[in-house]
Design an enzyme around this catalytic site. Structure first.
Site, PDB file in Angstrom:
ATOM      1  N   SER A  38      -5.622  -3.976   1.153  1.00  0.00           N
ATOM      2  CA  SER A  38      -4.838  -2.697   1.281  1.00  0.00           C
ATOM      3  C   SER A  38      -4.468  -2.267   2.795  1.00  0.00           C
ATOM      4  CB  SER A  38      -5.090  -1.571   0.425  1.00  0.00           C
ATOM      5  OG  SER A  38      -5.023  -1.834  -0.962  1.00  0.00           O
TER       6      SER A  38
ATOM      7  N   SER B 276      -1.900  -0.730  -0.333  1.00  0.00           N
ATOM      8  CA  SER B 276      -1.762   0.484  -0.455  1.00  0.00           C
ATOM      9  C   SER B 276      -1.700   1.335   0.830  1.00  0.00           C
ATOM     10  CB  SER B 276      -2.562   1.222  -1.418  1.00  0.00           C
ATOM     11  OG  SER B 276      -4.063   0.877  -0.909  1.00  0.00           O
TER      12      SER B 276
ATOM     13  N   LYS C 293      -5.249   7.582   6.096  1.00  0.00           N
ATOM     14  CA  LYS C 293      -4.709   7.182   4.905  1.00  0.00           C
ATOM     15  C   LYS C 293      -4.996   8.540   4.041  1.00  0.00           C
ATOM     16  CE  LYS C 293      -4.768   3.591   1.299  1.00  0.00           C
ATOM     17  NZ  LYS C 293      -5.434   2.525   0.827  1.00  0.00           N
TER      18      LYS C 293
END
Lengths: 489, 89
Positions: A178, A154, A79
């Site tokens: 997330s 996210s 990420k």
């Protein structure tokens, strides 16, 4: 089955037996990215040269007979809020659009030391604030099951990339769900570890008391392997716990005799989608068939969880994002005549709307006259929830809920209505507020073929219990994959 | 509960453009409405810290990253210092 659709443990076995090379595997993944990335937008940065160089290095080491890690040669995505030395790390924000960190996060460094192949940096909601990956400066990430739907957030880029075969596994971050929510939306397995087990050093902070790095993988066993390689004390992170960890496993076990599962009915009854409820109940029945005992529980103070989460996380975010002021790194606005204008213009131009909303909320709840009414109440609620959940874990071993109240929703449906978006986290925030571990594992599809996830939450350091129960569900349901015969992407 | 968005924005070192002001005000009011339930949280006494953080030894650490590496990210720098507009107004 294509190499890019195989699991980490299958590929690791093939690499170890030299049935394939790491270069071959990496090329398979990169070719897959060439086919799908224009439709999915999972990546912010793809490091082809770096990945192939790492793959060749692994193949060379293996040819010399070196004893390599199970992760050696496996293409992995990170990420884009996990710092990687020399490789752009943007947090999906204009504020850090061209930022190249001078150091790597401990979790990333551990993967590199295991000779994992880092394919690139994955798309996310800006500064991890969001539940749909629609708040990225670099565009929306689409769901591989249906490109008109969100991938969740996210860590949407991670989940989409794993699900579509663009990476074999990924590391995301979880502050309020997330990792778990996008995993649920994309048919992957996502784990939020116990707070403090994985170092946060090098993870760009959103809410420091809630953030945890966690794996998103194709199966439970892969998650166990990834977790085993990233846990551990880190002197650079003062919240990192100094304790030993076992090597986690996810061997399919035949019996869950004696395992006690709690269903917080006043929580999961908020799930209004009948398909989600039906798949969740099917998964609970699987656990019962294997010997688990299921009971209804009530968690005192659960109605405070979501508001408390948004107060605490926003308050911490407003503090953590104060560092982005155009002085030491990142974006700086033009046409500045004074220091205050530097801060204000840079931050106003550099942050997106959702970031601004969270900063505003955080500043407000900490401001004079409102701190007691909001922040102090939220912290009190959080402590109450820790106490009441710990009490429940005296009588149950796991708490089960759907991961989300719905399956992946249409792109654009909720992005302008923050409160509606925030309700995506209703089942997931409890694990972050309490610091306890939780996993999302696919438990079926809805009537439109979209994945449904069940969330299991355990007491602190109960990750192995999560893997045991999740493996049973996965063995019965099977791996949820895109319909390859009619691959929509 | 009315949130003064412009005042809060000033505290946050942000500006909300006029064309977005109404939208932000509505969003913040909706969020404030969601948070109202926290007024029902009573006093809660717990024994000790619910989530204890282990304190590290109070020892000086050396930075493993060189100044040059850090300065490379700076938008504007001069001889190892960060350059900013005038601070005295």
């Amino acid at each position: 089955m294509q190499l890019y659709d195989m699991t980490l443990h299958e590929l690791s076995d093939m690499l170890a037996k030299r049935k394939i090379s790491s270069k071959e595997l990496t090329l398979s993944v990169l070719d897959r990215i060439d086919v799908t990335e224009s439709r999915l937008n999972s990546f912010i940065t793809i490091d082809r040269q770096g990945a192939l160089k790492q793959a060749e290095s692994v193949d060379f080491k293996r040819s010399k007979g070196e004893n390599l890690s199970v992760l050696a040669g496996i293409p992995i995505g990170l990420k884009d809020n996990i710092c990687t030395k020399g490789l752009r790390t943007t947090c999906a924000s204009k504020m850090l659009e061209n930022y190249v960190p001078p150091y790597s996060a401990t979790a990333a460094q551990k993967l590199s030391e295991c000779d994992a192949v880092i394919i690139g940096k994955l798309n996310m909601d800006e500064f991890a604030m969001g539940s749909s990956t629609e708040n990225s400066f670099f565009g929306v990430t689409k769901n591989p099951f249906d490109v008109t739907k969100v991938a969740g957030g996210s860590s949407g880029g991670c989940a989409a990339a794993v699900s579509s075969g663009e990476v074999i596994a990924a590391l995301g971050s979880d502050t309020g769900g997330s990792v778990r929510q996008p995993a649920s939306f994309c048919g992957a397995v996502g784990l939020k570890p116990t707070y403090g087990t994985v170092s946060r050093y090098g993870l760009v902070a959103f809410a420091s008391s809630l953030d945890q790095i966690g794996p998103i993988c194709k199966c439970v066993r892969d998650c166990a392997i990834m977790l085993s390689h990233i846990v551990g004390h880190d002197k650079h992170d003062p919240t990192s716990l100094n304790r030993g960890y076992p090597t986690f496993s996810a061997d399919t076990i035949s019996s869950l005799d004696g395992l006690r599962i709690g269903l917080p009915t006043d929580l999961y009854e908020k799930c209004t989608d009948p398909d989600v409820l039906a798949r969740f109940e099917d998964a609970v029945r699987i656990l019962e068939k294997h010997g688990a005992c299921v009971k209804h529980i009530s968690i005192e103070g659960i109605r405070f969880a979501l508001p408390a989460y948004y107060v605490i996380s926003s308050a911490e975010a407003s503090s953590n994002l104060a560092r982005f002021d155009g002085v030491r790194y990142g974006f700086r606005a033009d046409g500045i005549s004074g220091i205050n204008e530097l801060y204000t213009k840079t931050r106003s131009q550099g942050f997106g709307d959702e970031c601004k909303r969270r900063i505003l909320l955080g500043t407000f709840v900490l401001s004079e006259g409102y701190r007691d009414k909001y922040y102090k109440k939220a912290v009190t609620a959080s402590r109450l929830l820790v106490h009441s959940v710990k009490q429940q874990f005296e009588n149950v071993d796991l708490i089960a809920t759907p991961t989300c109240a719905e399956t992946a929703f249409d792109i654009g449906k909720k992005v302008s209505d923050p409160v509606q978006m925030y309700h995506s986290d209703i089942f997931t925030v409890l694990a972050n507020l309490t610091g306890m571990p939780a996993i999302s594992v696919p438990c079926g599809l809805d009537k439109d073929g979209l994945p449904v996830g069940i969330q299991l939450m355990a007491n602190s350091f109960g990750e192995q219990t999560l893997f045991d129960a999740a493996s049973v569900i996965e063995a019965c349901v099977g791996r949820i994959m895109r319909r390859c015969e009619n691959d929509r992407i | 509960m009315i949130i003064d968005v412009q005042k809060t924005a000033k505290l946050s070192k942000l500006t909300i453009p006029q064309e977005k002001a109404e939208y932000f005000e509505k969003c913040m009011q909706d969020i404030a409405q969601m948070l109202q339930v926290l007024s029902e949280v009573g006093e809660y006494h717990c024994d000790g810290d619910s989530r204890r953080v282990e304190m590290r030894e109070d020892e000086v650490c050396t930075c493993e990253i060189s100044r040059d590496e850090i300065m490379r990210s700076a938008p504007s720098s001069f001889k190892g210092t960060f350059c900013v507009p005038k601070t005295v107004e």
